[in-house]
Design a protein around this motif. Structure first.
Motif, PDB file in Angstrom:
ATOM      1  N   UNK A  74       0.850  -1.186   0.000  1.00 50.87           N
ATOM      2  CA  UNK A  74       0.000   0.000   0.000  1.00 50.87           C
ATOM      3  C   UNK A  74       0.888   1.239   0.000  1.00 50.87           C
ATOM      4  N   UNK A  75       0.300   2.347  -0.395  1.00 52.78           N
ATOM      5  CA  UNK A  75       1.044   3.610  -0.366  1.00 52.78           C
ATOM      6  C   UNK A  75       1.378   3.990   1.071  1.00 52.78           C
ATOM      7  N   UNK A  76       0.521   3.583   2.008  1.00 53.44           N
ATOM      8  CA  UNK A  76       0.794   3.851   3.425  1.00 53.44           C
ATOM      9  C   UNK A  76       2.034   3.077   3.884  1.00 53.44           C
ATOM     10  N   UNK A  77       2.152   1.816   3.428  1.00 50.05           N
ATOM     11  CA  UNK A  77       3.347   1.029   3.771  1.00 50.05           C
ATOM     12  C   UNK A  77       4.603   1.664   3.187  1.00 50.05           C
ATOM     13  N   UNK A  78       4.501   2.117   1.955  1.00 45.78           N
ATOM     14  CA  UNK A  78       5.642   2.783   1.316  1.00 45.78           C
ATOM     15  C   UNK A  78       6.057   4.014   2.113  1.00 45.78           C
ATOM     16  N   UNK A  79       5.088   4.817   2.506  1.00 46.06           N
ATOM     17  CA  UNK A  79       5.386   6.022   3.270  1.00 46.06           C
ATOM     18  C   UNK A  79       5.982   5.670   4.631  1.00 46.06           C
ATOM     19  N   UNK A  80       5.484   4.611   5.272  1.00 46.27           N
ATOM     20  CA  UNK A  80       6.027   4.199   6.564  1.00 46.27           C
ATOM     21  C   UNK A  80       7.495   3.762   6.418  1.00 46.27           C
ATOM     22  N   UNK A  81       7.796   2.986   5.390  1.00 45.40           N
ATOM     23  CA  UNK A  81       9.180   2.550   5.157  1.00 45.40           C
ATOM     24  C   UNK A  81      10.068   3.756   4.875  1.00 45.40           C
ATOM     25  N   UNK A  82       9.560   4.691   4.049  1.00 46.22           N
ATOM     26  CA  UNK A  82      10.326   5.897   3.751  1.00 46.22           C
ATOM     27  C   UNK A  82      10.604   6.702   5.015  1.00 46.22           C
ATOM     28  N   UNK A  83       9.569   6.879   5.834  1.00 42.07           N
ATOM     29  CA  UNK A  83       9.708   7.664   7.072  1.00 42.07           C
ATOM     30  C   UNK A  83      10.644   6.982   8.057  1.00 42.07           C
ATOM     31  N   UNK A  84      10.554   5.650   8.167  1.00 41.25           N
ATOM     32  CA  UNK A  84      11.455   4.907   9.058  1.00 41.25           C
ATOM     33  C   UNK A  84      12.908   5.078   8.625  1.00 41.25           C
ATOM     34  N   UNK A  86      14.137   7.511   6.859  1.00 40.64           N
ATOM     35  CA  UNK A  86      14.515   8.910   7.079  1.00 40.64           C
ATOM     36  C   UNK A  86      14.825   9.153   8.552  1.00 40.64           C
ATOM     37  N   UNK A  87      14.042   8.536   9.454  1.00 34.51           N
ATOM     38  CA  UNK A  87      14.289   8.712  10.887  1.00 34.51           C
ATOM     39  C   UNK A  87      15.621   8.087  11.291  1.00 34.51           C
ATOM     40  N   UNK A  88      15.935   6.937  10.726  1.00 38.15           N
ATOM     41  CA  UNK A  88      17.164   6.226  11.089  1.00 38.15           C
ATOM     42  C   UNK A  88      18.400   6.764  10.385  1.00 38.15           C
ATOM     43  N   UNK A  89      18.264   7.133   9.125  1.00 38.85           N
ATOM     44  CA  UNK A  89      19.432   7.485   8.318  1.00 38.85           C
ATOM     45  C   UNK A  89      19.417   8.926   7.815  1.00 38.85           C
ATOM     46  N   UNK A  90      18.291   9.598   8.024  1.00 41.16           N
ATOM     47  CA  UNK A  90      18.176  10.973   7.570  1.00 41.16           C
ATOM     48  C   UNK A  90      17.606  11.043   6.166  1.00 41.16           C
ATOM     49  N   UNK A  91      17.365  12.263   5.742  1.00 35.85           N
ATOM     50  CA  UNK A  91      16.879  12.511   4.383  1.00 35.85           C
ATOM     51  C   UNK A  91      18.034  13.021   3.536  1.00 35.85           C
ATOM     52  N   UNK A  92      17.750  13.972   2.666  1.00 37.44           N
ATOM     53  CA  UNK A  92      18.788  14.534   1.804  1.00 37.44           C
ATOM     54  C   UNK A  92      18.820  16.061   1.870  1.00 37.44           C
ATOM     55  N   UNK A  93      18.175  16.626   2.893  1.00 39.39           N
ATOM     56  CA  UNK A  93      18.050  18.075   2.988  1.00 39.39           C
ATOM     57  C   UNK A  93      19.380  18.790   3.217  1.00 39.39           C
ATOM     58  N   UNK A  94      20.325  18.142   3.885  1.00 36.39           N
ATOM     59  CA  UNK A  94      21.592  18.813   4.231  1.00 36.39           C
ATOM     60  C   UNK A  94      22.598  18.840   3.084  1.00 36.39           C
ATOM     61  N   UNK A  95      22.266  18.208   1.972  1.00 35.37           N
ATOM     62  CA  UNK A  95      23.097  18.262   0.759  1.00 35.37           C
ATOM     63  C   UNK A  95      24.516  17.738   1.001  1.00 35.37           C
ATOM     64  N   UNK A  96      24.655  16.656   1.745  1.00 40.00           N
ATOM     65  CA  UNK A  96      25.967  16.118   2.122  1.00 40.00           C
ATOM     66  C   UNK A  96      26.534  15.268   0.997  1.00 40.00           C
ATOM     67  N   UNK A  97      27.760  15.562   0.601  1.00 42.05           N
ATOM     68  CA  UNK A  97      28.491  14.772  -0.387  1.00 42.05           C
ATOM     69  C   UNK A  97      29.585  14.006   0.343  1.00 42.05           C
TER      70      UNK A  97
END
Length: 105
Positions: A74-84, A86-97
């Motif tokens: 489900x799209x909800x499962x996809x969003x939950x996996x994405x959020x998990x 992001x919580x554990x490893x972060x997103x990409x907002x800080x632009x880290x190379x």
């Protein structure tokens, strides 16, 4: 006559016929559907990479949503996996190379 073997959006045959043309289509098996969706992901990604347009990014998202449903998620499962993730490893907002990792002695 142009020949195709590609997955198209649901209203494409109707649109083709509205332009005075005819087309031959078939409904495919679940297995072929998933395989063609995977190909469509690559196609849409390539189109986005070439154009960098919001429209192509929207097409990519549409295919991703279809893949999620076709694989029984489900799209909800996809969003939950994405959020998990992001919580554990972060997103990409800080632009880290990441440039280098050295082993500690």
């Amino acid at each position: 006559m142009e020949k195709y073997y590609k997955l198209v959006r649901d209203r494409i045959p109707e649109i083709i016929e509205a332009h005075g043309k005819t087309c031959i289509c078939e409904t495919i098996s679940d297995e072929d559907y998933i395989s063609l969706l995977d190909q469509k992901l690559n196609e849409e990604l390539a189109e986005y990479q070439e154009s960098k347009s919001l429209e192509e990014l929207a097409d990519l998202l549409e295919v991703m949503q279809a893949v999620v449903k076709a694989r029984g998620w489900t799209l909800e499962e996809l969003e939950r996996v994405r959020a998990d993730k992001a919580a554990k490893r972060g997103g990409f907002e800080k632009k880290i190379l990441l440039k280098e990792v050295n082993e500690e002695c």
